[in-house]
Design a protein around this motif. Structure first.
Motif, mmCIF file in Angstrom:
data_model
loop_
_atom_site.group_PDB
_atom_site.id
_atom_site.type_symbol
_atom_site.label_atom_id
_atom_site.label_comp_id
_atom_site.label_asym_id
_atom_site.label_seq_id
_atom_site.Cartn_x
_atom_site.Cartn_y
_atom_site.Cartn_z
ATOM 1 N N LEU A 78 0.817 -1.209 0.000
ATOM 2 C CA LEU A 78 0.000 0.000 0.000
ATOM 3 C C LEU A 78 0.853 1.264 0.000
ATOM 4 O O LEU A 78 0.525 2.252 -0.665
ATOM 5 C CB LEU A 78 -0.931 0.000 1.223
ATOM 6 C CG LEU A 78 -1.800 1.252 1.405
ATOM 7 C CD1 LEU A 78 -2.765 1.419 0.238
ATOM 8 C CD2 LEU A 78 -2.564 1.209 2.720
ATOM 9 N N PHE A 79 1.956 1.248 0.748
ATOM 10 C CA PHE A 79 2.756 2.462 0.897
ATOM 11 C C PHE A 79 3.947 2.516 -0.061
ATOM 12 O O PHE A 79 4.730 3.456 -0.010
ATOM 13 C CB PHE A 79 3.253 2.571 2.346
ATOM 14 C CG PHE A 79 2.148 2.584 3.352
ATOM 15 C CD1 PHE A 79 1.309 3.672 3.473
ATOM 16 C CD2 PHE A 79 1.917 1.491 4.187
ATOM 17 C CE1 PHE A 79 0.278 3.685 4.392
ATOM 18 C CE2 PHE A 79 0.894 1.492 5.105
ATOM 19 C CZ PHE A 79 0.069 2.592 5.207
ATOM 20 N N ASP A 80 4.073 1.543 -0.929
ATOM 21 C CA ASP A 80 5.206 1.527 -1.857
ATOM 22 C C ASP A 80 5.301 2.779 -2.724
ATOM 23 O O ASP A 80 6.400 3.304 -2.939
ATOM 24 C CB ASP A 80 5.160 0.275 -2.731
ATOM 25 C CG ASP A 80 5.660 -0.954 -1.978
ATOM 26 O OD1 ASP A 80 5.628 -0.928 -0.738
ATOM 27 O OD2 ASP A 80 6.072 -1.940 -2.626
ATOM 28 N N PRO A 81 4.182 3.306 -3.282
ATOM 29 C CA PRO A 81 4.306 4.523 -4.098
ATOM 30 C C PRO A 81 4.840 5.709 -3.310
ATOM 31 O O PRO A 81 5.671 6.474 -3.821
ATOM 32 C CB PRO A 81 2.855 4.769 -4.557
ATOM 33 C CG PRO A 81 2.208 3.432 -4.531
ATOM 34 C CD PRO A 81 2.813 2.733 -3.355
ATOM 35 N N ILE A 82 4.384 5.873 -2.039
ATOM 36 C CA ILE A 82 4.893 6.966 -1.207
ATOM 37 C C ILE A 82 6.370 6.757 -0.921
ATOM 38 O O ILE A 82 7.183 7.678 -1.023
ATOM 39 C CB ILE A 82 4.107 7.049 0.115
ATOM 40 C CG1 ILE A 82 2.632 7.349 -0.160
ATOM 41 C CG2 ILE A 82 4.708 8.112 1.037
ATOM 42 C CD1 ILE A 82 1.774 7.341 1.093
ATOM 43 N N VAL A 83 6.718 5.518 -0.585
ATOM 44 C CA VAL A 83 8.112 5.200 -0.284
ATOM 45 C C VAL A 83 8.994 5.468 -1.493
ATOM 46 O O VAL A 83 10.059 6.074 -1.392
ATOM 47 C CB VAL A 83 8.240 3.733 0.169
ATOM 48 C CG1 VAL A 83 9.707 3.342 0.279
ATOM 49 C CG2 VAL A 83 7.538 3.525 1.498
#
Length: 485
Positions: A78-83
């Protein structure tokens, strides 16, 4: 006598953990137990501990299920794009990495939960800090201070407590404070730049190729939030820092030389610096929007207080596990992957219950507060807002937010009212100490931060206290400058 013993107990605890003479859990349990006997109330120790455990049990439950929920969300991507966005900005520049840590922590802090912020921030940034051999206390210090500034959001807790204690509207307290808090956040970013430059000077500014080459000499690392494929076989096709289960996970692999003997930057580049393994078997790209919607719904329900937060995370964790991992062996593997974090954090919270239970049960905290309020010179009455702001820095570090806002702030507001100081000014000033409060040994979330980052609590305390206190003073000065306080 209780006042002296209360300060002595806190000082003993801090000295022992900062000198690494005792572990935080042992110190949180044994020191208050000894002081409880010293004040002649040893027979009531059991009652104080049970009361403390009862008060903190909802917090422990919330942390347990929040770790599982957000751990699963990290697992499934879920947080891969932000990361990826943060890491793309950071590249291999230590200064950018520290600034990226502050920005990421501030953004994630919008959900109002410190544990969530620290889980996501450490999971994203830990591989970079390890790969470049940067100081991990810089990461924990910057993240905690940024979260402390953002903790003043109305749904974060302190503002709501101040409003409740003084019978005010939370919006009337928070909205005028936004400029001062903005200056505080700018101070955190400036601090990140200064610390980042210091790290850059110590390590040198590496290119991405050099960072990857440096990484080949390092031992395999695993990210504490299990986001790996669930096996112990190293993935040779992945250049990111390995992430795996609590039993080993995927070892970190680095870019190797190409046929000419040079580092092959054409086939690796930024892909090697994503931090989380982009090919981990736990990814669920087809369920991305479901997971995003579920998380948004969960945070919305938290803000609207539709249910107690522990219940929301319990339901959220159960639903996230069932939908993303419908097979029982996969669910057990995900729970096992996060079991270490759950046990460490919940154990620390219940140990802290002994400390807070004894402080409150013996009456130490009330005597300490009364002594501090009584020590204020009568001539400071017209400046009670400034006094409140200054006192909030140490008091919110040594006391729980509940103890400070419900026990001390009303007394300060009453003293200020006698000299024409508005309760709104007192309430706003009482928020000043939150940057330091987030590193208090009485805040459960800080143990999530130091545990996941593999940092000793004493090291984090020594490094962070001075910077967090300085940030609090910046907010206080900004509030005075803008006429808010």
């Amino acid at each position: 006598m209780l006042t002296i013993l209360g300060f002595a107990m806190i000082a003993t605890f801090l000295v022992l953990i900062m000198l690494k003479k005792m572990s935080p859990i042992a110190a949180l349990v044994l020191i208050p137990a000894l002081f409880c006997v010293a004040v002649g109330q040893g027979a009531k120790l059991g009652d104080y501990v049970i009361e403390g455990v009862g008060n903190l049990a909802p917090t422990a439950a919330m942390l347990m299920f929040a770790i599982v929920y957000f751990g699963v969300m990290i697992d499934v991507g879920l947080f891969d794009p932000i990361v990826r966005g943060i890491l793309r900005f950071c590249k291999a520049d230590p200064m950018r990495i520290v600034v990226g840590t502050a920005v990421l922590a501030a953004i994630v802090s919008l959900d109002g939960d410190g544990s969530t912020t620290f889980m996501i921030t450490v999971s994203a940034m830990y591989p970079l800090y390890k790969r470049l051999k940067m100081s991990l206390v810089v990461m924990t210090g910057v993240a905690a201070t940024a979260n402390g500034v953002m903790n003043t959001l109305p749904w974060g807790g302190p503002t709501a407590r101040a409003a409740t204690a003084l019978k005010l509207d939370a919006g009337d307290i928070f909205v005028p404070m936004i400029p001062a808090l903005g200056v505080g956040l700018a101070a955190v970013l400036l601090l990140a730049v200064v610390l980042g430059r210091r790290e850059r000077k110590r390590l040198g500014m590496l290119t991405l190729d050099e960072a990857l080459a440096t990484g080949t000499a390092m031992e395999p690392e695993t990210v504490l939030v299990g986001a790996g494929s669930g096996n112990d076989r190293p993935r040779k096709d992945s250049g990111g820092a390995g992430t795996g289960t609590g039993t080993g996970g995927d070892a970190a692999q680095n870019a190797g030389p190409d046929a000419d003997g040079d580092l092959d930057t054409d086939t690796h580049g930024d892909e090697d610096f994503k931090g989380l393994d982009p090919d981990r078997a736990t990814l669920r790209p087809k369920l991305y929007w479901f997971n995003a919607g579920l998380t948004l719904a969960l945070l919305t329900a938290m803000i609207m207080e539709l249910m107690p937060i522990p219940v929301l995370f319990l339901l959220g964790a159960a639903l996230a596990l069932t939908v993303n991992f419908p097979h029982m062996p996969d669910q057990r593997a995900r729970i096992a992957a996060h079991a270490d974090n759950v046990l460490n954090v919940s154990g620390m919270v219940f140990a802290a219950a002994v400390f807070t239970g004894v402080l409150s049960g013996t009456g130490m905290v009330e005597h300490m507060a009364d002594w501090l309020v009584g020590a204020i010179p009568a001539g400071m009455g017209p400046h009670m807002a400034i006094v409140t702001g200054i006192l909030s820095i140490p008091l919110t570090y040594f006391m729980s937010n509940d103890g400070f806002y419900f026990g001390v702030v009303p007394v300060l507001a009453e003293a200020g009212a006698a000299h024409g100081v508005s309760p709104l000014e007192i309430a706003r000033a009482s928020l000043v100490g939150q940057p330091l409060h987030m590193s208090s040994p009485l805040v459960p979330a800080v143990y999530v931060l130091v545990g996941m980052a593999k940092v000793e609590f004493g090291d984090h305390t020594r490094f962070t206290v001075k910077w967090a206190a300085l940030t609090s003073l910046v907010i206080l000065c900004a509030g005075l400058l803008f006429g808010i306080i």
